[in-house]
Enzyme design. Structure first.
Site, PDB file in Angstrom:
ATOM      1  N   HIS A 279       0.819  -1.209   0.000  1.00  0.00           N
ATOM      2  CA  HIS A 279       0.000   0.000   0.000  1.00  0.00           C
ATOM      3  C   HIS A 279       0.858   1.267   0.000  1.00  0.00           C
ATOM      4  O   HIS A 279       0.478   2.271  -0.606  1.00  0.00           O
ATOM      5  CB  HIS A 279      -0.959  -0.025   1.184  1.00  0.00           C
ATOM      6  CG  HIS A 279      -1.986  -1.125   1.103  1.00  0.00           C
ATOM      7  ND1 HIS A 279      -2.748  -1.345  -0.027  1.00  0.00           N
ATOM      8  CD2 HIS A 279      -2.373  -2.080   2.007  1.00  0.00           C
ATOM      9  CE1 HIS A 279      -3.564  -2.369   0.179  1.00  0.00           C
ATOM     10  NE2 HIS A 279      -3.341  -2.854   1.400  1.00  0.00           N
ATOM     11  N   GLN A 282       1.640   1.886  -3.675  1.00  0.00           N
ATOM     12  CA  GLN A 282       0.541   2.474  -4.453  1.00  0.00           C
ATOM     13  C   GLN A 282       0.349   3.947  -4.103  1.00  0.00           C
ATOM     14  O   GLN A 282       0.145   4.782  -4.990  1.00  0.00           O
ATOM     15  CB  GLN A 282      -0.762   1.703  -4.207  1.00  0.00           C
ATOM     16  CG  GLN A 282      -1.985   2.291  -4.895  1.00  0.00           C
ATOM     17  CD  GLN A 282      -1.875   2.327  -6.415  1.00  0.00           C
ATOM     18  OE1 GLN A 282      -1.150   1.522  -7.005  1.00  0.00           O
ATOM     19  NE2 GLN A 282      -2.576   3.262  -7.047  1.00  0.00           N
ATOM     20  N   GLU A 283       0.443   4.279  -2.816  1.00  0.00           N
ATOM     21  CA  GLU A 283       0.142   5.646  -2.371  1.00  0.00           C
ATOM     22  C   GLU A 283       1.285   6.618  -2.664  1.00  0.00           C
ATOM     23  O   GLU A 283       1.026   7.793  -2.967  1.00  0.00           O
ATOM     24  CB  GLU A 283      -0.146   5.648  -0.860  1.00  0.00           C
ATOM     25  CG  GLU A 283      -1.293   4.749  -0.422  1.00  0.00           C
ATOM     26  CD  GLU A 283      -2.628   5.177  -0.983  1.00  0.00           C
ATOM     27  OE1 GLU A 283      -2.831   6.386  -1.179  1.00  0.00           O
ATOM     28  OE2 GLU A 283      -3.474   4.296  -1.242  1.00  0.00           O
ATOM     29  N   THR A 284       2.532   6.185  -2.554  1.00  0.00           N
ATOM     30  CA  THR A 284       3.657   7.124  -2.662  1.00  0.00           C
ATOM     31  C   THR A 284       4.720   6.664  -3.658  1.00  0.00           C
ATOM     32  O   THR A 284       5.833   7.196  -3.669  1.00  0.00           O
ATOM     33  CB  THR A 284       4.329   7.306  -1.291  1.00  0.00           C
ATOM     34  OG1 THR A 284       4.878   6.063  -0.857  1.00  0.00           O
ATOM     35  CG2 THR A 284       3.322   7.806  -0.254  1.00  0.00           C
ATOM     36  N   ARG A 451      -1.829  -2.854  -6.647  1.00  0.00           N
ATOM     37  CA  ARG A 451      -1.596  -3.253  -5.259  1.00  0.00           C
ATOM     38  C   ARG A 451      -1.290  -4.750  -5.163  1.00  0.00           C
ATOM     39  O   ARG A 451      -0.427  -5.172  -4.392  1.00  0.00           O
ATOM     40  CB  ARG A 451      -2.807  -2.895  -4.396  1.00  0.00           C
ATOM     41  CG  ARG A 451      -3.055  -1.395  -4.236  1.00  0.00           C
ATOM     42  CD  ARG A 451      -4.280  -1.124  -3.358  1.00  0.00           C
ATOM     43  NE  ARG A 451      -4.747   0.237  -3.452  1.00  0.00           N
ATOM     44  CZ  ARG A 451      -4.332   1.259  -2.691  1.00  0.00           C
ATOM     45  NH1 ARG A 451      -3.403   1.043  -1.778  1.00  0.00           N
ATOM     46  NH2 ARG A 451      -4.828   2.474  -2.845  1.00  0.00           N
TER      47      ARG A 451
END
Length: 541
Positions: A279, A282-284, A451
């Site tokens: 995760h 995916q986010e950063t 992800r």
């Protein structure tokens, strides 16, 4: 002297419908300044009984005596100096009210109705004062040489202040909070989010023998060299030391289990890290197809939201700072020297954003909402850049469980969960993070596909076996729903129910809320009393 013995005798009684105020159907009750009285009705006011001479409203007997009211003594017993009304089971009495009962004078300590002075068992609401012809309090009948503490009423109200507000027992409120949060689910959540003092966290250094046990477990799984290999394109702020400090803050993350899962502690830790790292990515992540590194290794590239900065754009996160509501009262936006608001765009591995997220996270870490509201960039420049992501991993979002409880088996799906495809596995953690966007179609959306790819990469690197039947995606999965039998929630909300035996029918209580955010959390001891203070303006003793 205890404040409860200094109570006013003008405590407002429970509002009574004007349809029930007829003297022909109801015994004498205390005068109610909000009531409407017709000729012939009787009331008790400051220890004496009065009868209305005409229709009257908002005209106190002592001010309008002879005009709207006349004093009558038919129901009273006269002591040497004062006239007191006879006790009546249907009347409402408040702290300081005196009555005559079986030729004795008694004084009420707090609000009561229907309990005679000699009731057995009694709550201790009545205090003997004297016989009807002897105003000297004396020892009273059946003196008790070793009196027991006065019991707390069932609603927790022990008195009233001169301004009319109420006094509530701290012991009662603390016990009520403990009772409402005593379920096994609360116990599991509180254990999983337990934290260490920041001084201990700051002292963590890679390889140090005094590092907490959960840090040592993570060090055994991921060395500094492995950290570099897993995140070769990371921002320089995401140091290995900051990573270990973030782990150290949360006792329940990568902890040693004390139940049947004890032998699986290392495996649960490794799987938790693989899920969290996926995760992160995916986010950063850089998401750069031209990079020499596989995309699952491009995580932690951004420490601040792309295109946002203190000097440039707030990216639209600060429009709510000027609003006048409970959120800005509870989590006030910080300001710069020029008076402009500090900006709350995304920062850290979880991209924490908005003042109403920075404030609660600051309260959780520092026990002070203002630390990060005044200086949100600490979430980018310190170990908080990774601690904010661990926090999100271990913290539940009712009705959604925490990702940690999905991974370690604490959360078990119901029949409804299974029917709606919410089963243990990586896929349901995507639903927890961003299900409203990524889990709405019958086919996997690109973000969910990413992800899954990142999870496979990190799992392989950490030696985590992915079972063939683990549900990795979230396509067609339904959102978590609030259920009526749930006793767990993150917030305290006013209990709006009507309690006929309480002053004004108010509850003087708060209830657990799982559907939306409020100013007070069930996971912070003492917030229940703060909720009561907010809604009822009580003093707590």
């Amino acid at each position: 002297m205890n404040n409860r013995h200094l109570l006013q005798r003008t405590l407002k009684t429970v509002l009574i419908s004007s349809a029930l105020l007829s003297a022909s159907v109801m015994a004498t009750a205390n005068y109610n300044p909000d009531g409407v009285y017709s000729a012939g009705e009787q009331v008790i006011y400051q220890g004496a009984t009065y009868q209305a001479l005409r229709s009257t409203e908002n005209e106190a007997p002592d001010t309008y005596l002879g005009d709207a009211w006349q004093q009558v003594n038919a129901l009273n017993v006269t002591s040497a100096t004062t006239t007191y009304p006879a006790y009546q089971s249907s009347a409402v009495y408040v702290g300081g009210d005196h009555v005559s009962y079986n030729s004795q004078i008694y004084k009420a300590k707090w609000w009561t109705q229907g309990e005679a002075p000699d009731a057995t068992p009694g709550t201790g609401v009545w205090e003997w004062v004297s016989t009807d012809n002897n105003p000297d309090p004396g020892p009273g009948p059946d003196p008790d040489p070793d009196p027991t503490p006065e019991p707390t009423p069932a609603n927790g109200i022990i008195g009233q202040n001169p301004d009319g507000s109420y006094i509530m027992s701290k012991t009662y409120l603390d016990a009520r909070e403990a009772e409402l949060t005593s379920s096994p689910e609360f116990a599991a959540v509180l254990a999983s989010i337990s934290t260490r003092d920041n001084a201990i966290v700051e002292a963590v250094v890679p390889g140090l023998s005094t590092n907490p046990d959960n840090v040592k477990r993570v060090e055994a799984l991921i060395s500094e060299q492995k950290w570099d290999a897993l995140f070769p394109e990371r921002n320089a702020a995401y140091t290995y030391s900051n990573f270990l400090k973030a782990v150290a803050k949360f006792k329940g993350f990568c902890a040693t289990y004390t139940d049947e899962r004890a032998a699986q502690s290392d495996a649960i830790c490794a799987k938790s890290l693989a899920v969290m790292f996926a995760h992160f990515t995916q986010e950063t992540g850089a998401h750069n197809p031209h990079s020499p590194y596989e995309e699952w290794r491009q995580g932690l590239f951004f420490v601040r939201e792309a295109g946002c900065s203190e000097e440039a754009s707030s990216c639209g996160y600060n429009s709510e700072c000027a609003a006048s509501n409970w959120q800005t009262e509870q989590w006030p936006c910080g300001t710069n020297p020029d008076g402009s608001y500090v900006k709350y765009f995304g920062r850290g591995a979880k991209q924490l954003s908005y003042h109403y997220n920075y404030g609660p996270f600051s309260d959780f870490i520092f026990n002070d909402v203002n630390v990060l509201l005044q200086d949100p960039d600490r979430v980018a420049d310190s170990w908080l850049n990774l601690a904010s992501a661990v926090f999100f991993f271990v913290y539940p979002q009712p009705p959604k469980p925490s990702m940690l409880h999905v991974i370690d088996g604490t959360w078990q799906p119901t029949a409804t969960d299974i029917a709606e495809k919410r089963v243990p596995g990586f896929g349901v953690t995507t639903m927890i993070i961003n299900g409203g966007i990524e889990c709405t179609l019958d086919t996997e959306k690109p973000q969910s596909v990413n992800r899954i790819t990142y999870y496979r990469g990190h799992a392989a690197a950490l030696g985590v076996a992915i079972p063939a039947d683990e549900q990795l995606g979230c396509a067609g999965m339904k959102a978590f729903k609030k259920t009526g039998d749930s006793t767990f929630g993150l917030y305290w909300e006013n209990d709006w129910s009507y309690y006929p035996d309480n002053p004004g029918g108010s509850s003087f209580a708060c209830r657990i809320e799982s559907g939306y955010q409020t100013a007070h959390t069930t996971l912070k001891k003492g917030d229940y009393a703060k909720c009561i203070q907010k809604y009822y303006g009580v003093t707590i003793e």
